[in-house]
Design an enzyme around this catalytic site. Structure first.
Site, PDB file in Angstrom:
ATOM      1  N   ASP A   1      61.442 -39.659 -35.321  1.00 35.21           N
ATOM      2  CA  ASP A   1      60.569 -39.079 -36.345  1.00 35.21           C
ATOM      3  C   ASP A   1      59.825 -37.861 -35.808  1.00 35.21           C
ATOM      4  O   ASP A   1      59.089 -37.199 -36.545  1.00 35.21           O
ATOM      5  CB  ASP A   1      59.584 -40.121 -36.910  1.00 35.21           C
ATOM      6  CG  ASP A   1      58.676 -40.739 -35.860  1.00 35.21           C
ATOM      7  OD1 ASP A   1      58.878 -40.474 -34.652  1.00 35.21           O
ATOM      8  OD2 ASP A   1      57.772 -41.496 -36.232  1.00 35.21           O
TER       9      ASP A   1
ATOM     10  N   ASP B   1      62.861 -43.175 -32.125  1.00 37.93           N
ATOM     11  CA  ASP B   1      63.106 -43.438 -33.549  1.00 37.93           C
ATOM     12  C   ASP B   1      63.196 -42.134 -34.342  1.00 37.93           C
ATOM     13  O   ASP B   1      63.166 -42.132 -35.561  1.00 37.93           O
ATOM     14  CB  ASP B   1      62.026 -44.365 -34.133  1.00 37.93           C
ATOM     15  CG  ASP B   1      60.617 -43.777 -34.072  1.00 37.93           C
ATOM     16  OD1 ASP B   1      60.368 -42.916 -33.212  1.00 37.93           O
ATOM     17  OD2 ASP B   1      59.765 -44.181 -34.880  1.00 37.93           O
TER      18      ASP B   1
ATOM     19  N   SER C   1      58.908 -46.716 -30.999  1.00 35.26           N
ATOM     20  CA  SER C   1      58.974 -45.266 -30.795  1.00 35.26           C
ATOM     21  C   SER C   1      59.210 -44.919 -29.329  1.00 35.26           C
ATOM     22  O   SER C   1      60.259 -45.220 -28.789  1.00 35.26           O
ATOM     23  CB  SER C   1      57.710 -44.609 -31.341  1.00 35.26           C
ATOM     24  OG  SER C   1      57.821 -43.213 -31.317  1.00 35.26           O
TER      25      SER C   1
END
Length: 452
Positions: free
Chosen positions: A240, A238, A97
């Site tokens: 999200d 990433d 991340s």
């Protein structure tokens, strides 16, 4: 073997000393033995170490007898999507991340993209890694799987394409993976995208993508102003998590986005349940009620929110940390669905993003999350609770302590990972009161911390 990369919700550590291909191969074997998975999705982010770690992970999965469906370079949410959409037994995303660039990690899910964390399998996988392995009688097979087209179709299903009009939108992928999805979506939308730090690059030439850090926001804000854009969007590596900037380049506190998305979603569904975290609540409660929905509070953290959404069959869940969860997305978080919904709202309402948000900030001004390093967090939180619960309307312990009065409230909670206490304060249409109470609480925390 160093297994310090195993955390409460996922794996994260430095490459190669805390995570490397040798360990990744063993993790793949242990994942199959503990979960019994026969068909597993594997994807990876833009980090330089990710392809090697994903390949070793896949080798371990296949050696243990599972078939690997490799979706290649992607975002975490594409692993969630592919696992549920193709009815796989599980999925593993290789990503760290927004951690430093020499780190990597894994996020694991089971059937229906249910999260695997320390209380439902992750610790067992960690412990199994230490034991010897034997190859399965029948090796698993390897198959590349193209998911982008099905994923993009799914994303477009959240909005009414006919209601969209041309907008200029700044998008900052931070040299993470989000740009690849924007390039696909662009062909289906009437928007002009101004692309900042767009190309995936695991060297992170513009710093690790983490828009929650104020120093990482200027590139997006400046581009919004220079281009006269309707809004700006920025993602972590990433993708999200999704962060918003209004047409003036102002960064929007994630709390107000939760309310905006809840409102937009409930108008589509004609009601339903919305899950929110306990840190800041009044704006969300107000908007959900007005839109005919039911707001339900959950402990902060993706595993808690996803489970509560399943339990309640909630249509949407939001955290002020920029995680947004959707029932039709396997109750998982997406960094793409939120901005599509906000863009749709701008087109349908004809309003600017600042006007939509300003009204909510005026109604419920908030401090934003303030972190303080505290030597003995439980002691300080207990002392604050003892002092402020006197005369309070309510005291709640869903996550840390939340204390409410007629015209202001606050939440104080410990970090799971560091000796930090996190404070959030909000008021009803009274900025000076919110600021005064924030200063008062911080001073009290400092005093208690010095007393030790």
């Amino acid at each position: 073997m160093d297994l310090s990369c195993f955390k409460a919700y996922d794996l994260r550590g430095r490459v190669p000393d805390q995570l490397n291909p040798i360990l990744a191969e063993k993790i793949g074997r242990a994942y199959v033995e503990i979960t019994g998975a026969k068909k597993v999705i594997v994807g990876y982010d833009i980090r330089l170490s990710s392809p090697d770690i994903a390949e070793a992970l896949s080798s371990g999965l296949m050696a243990a007898g599972a078939d690997v469906f490799d979706i290649g370079l992607c975002g975490t949410e594409q692993v969630y999507f592919a696992t549920s959409h193709y009815k796989m037994d599980g999925g593993i995303m290789v990503t760290a991340s927004h951690n430093p660039k020499d780190h990597n990690g894994m996020k694991m899910v089971g059937p229906e993209s249910r999260p695997i964390s320390s209380d439902n399998g992750l610790n067992e996988i960690r412990d199994r890694v230490l034991e010897p392995f034997a190859d399965a009688a029948e090796q698993g097979r390897y198959e590349p799987l193209e998911v982008m087209s099905a994923y993009v179709d799914h994303l477009l299903g959240y909005i009414d394409a006919g209601s969209l009009s041309p907008l200029t939108i700044v998008c900052n992928a931070g040299n993470g993976g989000a740009g690849l999805v924007i390039d696909e979506l662009e062909q289906h939308l009437p928007f002009e995208f101004v692309k900042v730090h767009h190309q995936p690059d695991g060297h992170f030439p513009n710093g690790v993508p983490n828009p929650i850090l104020p120093e990482n926001r200027a590139a997006t804000a400046d581009a919004v102003i220079a281009e006269g854009a309707a809004m700006g969007i920025a993602w972590d590596g990433d993708y999200d998590r999704c962060f918003f900037f209004d047409e003036n380049g102002r960064f929007i506190e994630g709390y107000y986005i939760v309310g905006l998305l809840a409102d937009q979603f409930l108008h589509k569904t004609g009601g339903g349940k919305v899950i929110h975290d306990p840190r800041l609540t009044w704006n969300t409660l107000d908007l959900v009620k007005a839109a005919g929905g039911e707001a339900i509070e959950s402990k902060t953290g993706h595993a808690f929110i996803k489970q509560r959404m399943r339990d309640e069959d909630a249509v949407y869940g939001g955290e002020m940390s920029a995680h947004h969860y959707f029932r039709d997305f396997a109750y998982c978080d997406s960094g793409m669905i939120p901005w599509l919904l906000v863009a749709e709202r701008l087109c349908q309402s004809g309003q600017t993003l600042s006007s939509l948000i300003d009204a909510r900030i005026e109604a419920y001004p908030a401090s934003g999350e303030i972190n303080r390093t505290i030597a003995d967090p439980p002691k300080v939180i207990a002392a604050i609770e003892a002092k402020y619960s006197v005369g309070a309307n309510s005291v709640s312990h869903v996550d840390g302590v939340s204390i409410e009065f007629d015209d202001w409230r606050f939440n104080l909670r410990m970090s799971n990972t560091e000796p930090v206490v996190r404070l959030n304060v909000e008021s009803r249409a009274n900025i000076p009161l919110m600021e005064e109470k924030t200063e008062e609480l911080l001073a009290e925390m400092d005093r208690l911390n010095k007393e030790g």
